[in-house]
Design a protein around this motif. Structure first.
Motif, mmCIF file in Angstrom:
data_model
loop_
_atom_site.group_PDB
_atom_site.id
_atom_site.type_symbol
_atom_site.label_atom_id
_atom_site.label_comp_id
_atom_site.label_asym_id
_atom_site.label_seq_id
_atom_site.Cartn_x
_atom_site.Cartn_y
_atom_site.Cartn_z
ATOM 1 N N LEU A 30 77.807 -62.563 55.636
ATOM 2 C CA LEU A 30 77.794 -63.298 56.834
ATOM 3 C C LEU A 30 76.112 -63.093 57.409
ATOM 4 O O LEU A 30 75.733 -63.719 58.287
ATOM 5 N N ALA A 34 75.699 -60.208 61.389
ATOM 6 C CA ALA A 34 76.603 -59.167 61.076
ATOM 7 C C ALA A 34 76.235 -57.977 60.725
ATOM 8 O O ALA A 34 77.038 -57.075 60.032
ATOM 9 N N SER A 61 84.946 -52.239 66.106
ATOM 10 C CA SER A 61 85.419 -53.231 67.050
ATOM 11 C C SER A 61 84.312 -53.780 68.035
ATOM 12 O O SER A 61 84.170 -55.008 68.319
ATOM 13 N N ILE A 64 82.434 -56.409 65.689
ATOM 14 C CA ILE A 64 83.111 -57.646 65.492
ATOM 15 C C ILE A 64 83.493 -58.394 66.814
ATOM 16 O O ILE A 64 83.469 -59.814 66.594
ATOM 17 N N ILE A 65 84.051 -57.777 67.697
ATOM 18 C CA ILE A 65 84.542 -58.820 68.850
ATOM 19 C C ILE A 65 83.219 -59.439 69.398
ATOM 20 O O ILE A 65 83.413 -60.797 69.583
ATOM 21 N N TYR A 67 80.481 -60.234 67.971
ATOM 22 C CA TYR A 67 80.093 -61.179 66.714
ATOM 23 C C TYR A 67 80.762 -62.547 66.926
ATOM 24 O O TYR A 67 80.256 -63.386 67.027
ATOM 25 N N MET A 68 82.064 -62.361 67.295
ATOM 26 C CA MET A 68 83.176 -63.510 67.227
ATOM 27 C C MET A 68 82.527 -64.336 68.584
ATOM 28 O O MET A 68 82.567 -65.380 68.464
ATOM 29 N N THR A 69 82.533 -63.847 69.459
ATOM 30 C CA THR A 69 82.227 -64.185 71.061
ATOM 31 C C THR A 69 80.983 -64.865 70.835
ATOM 32 O O THR A 69 80.984 -66.131 71.519
ATOM 33 N N LEU A 73 83.429 -67.981 68.016
ATOM 34 C CA LEU A 73 84.726 -67.962 67.159
ATOM 35 C C LEU A 73 85.992 -67.484 67.814
ATOM 36 O O LEU A 73 85.882 -66.679 68.662
ATOM 37 N N THR A 74 87.173 -67.872 67.109
ATOM 38 C CA THR A 74 88.264 -67.333 67.804
ATOM 39 C C THR A 74 89.137 -66.593 66.638
ATOM 40 O O THR A 74 88.974 -67.011 65.774
ATOM 41 N N PRO A 75 89.895 -65.689 67.147
ATOM 42 C CA PRO A 75 90.555 -64.780 66.149
ATOM 43 C C PRO A 75 91.518 -65.826 65.195
ATOM 44 O O PRO A 75 92.047 -66.981 65.819
ATOM 45 N N LEU A 92 91.142 -55.829 67.652
ATOM 46 C CA LEU A 92 91.766 -56.919 67.477
ATOM 47 C C LEU A 92 93.088 -56.401 66.742
ATOM 48 O O LEU A 92 92.986 -55.344 65.865
#
Length: 113
Positions: A30, A34, A61, A64-65, A67-69, A73-75, A92
């Protein structure tokens, strides 16, 4: 990540080292955004006691959370963000029943966001 979360929620360290290693390897693909996921997964891998693993899983956590936000990105389908006010932590997880990796089978709180 989800395999680690599930194991910790069941008060187990089964597969922790291998799954944390897999997560670290996946994070390298990534790129720079990441790096926190990679670093936290490497730190989690050698944990050999539940309290230590749970503390280090918090860092995963917490990497990752955001990073996605941050990337909008959505789970994946069936994966949701959960939160426990008692521990003030998010994670998650799959499924409809709260499975706290931080409290394990003794979980007393949690909700989906």
């Amino acid at each position: 990540y989800l395999r680690i979360q599930t194991a910790l929620a069941q008060d187990s360290l089964e597969g922790l080292r291998a799954n944390a290693g897999t997560l670290a390897t996946a994070a390298t693909a990534l790129g720079a955004p990441a790096v926190k996921i990679y670093t936290s997964a490497l730190q989690l891998a050698p944990a050999d006691e539940l309290p230590d693993a749970r503390m280090k899983f918090t860092r995963v956590s917490d990497a990752i959370i955001p990073y996605m936000t941050g990337l909008g990105l959505t789970p994946p389908d069936g994966v949701r963000v959960a939160f426990c006010a008692t521990t003030d932590k998010t994670w998650l997880q799959q499924g409809n029943d709260i499975s706290s990796p931080y409290e394990g089978s003794a979980a007393t709180c949690g909700e989906f966001r």
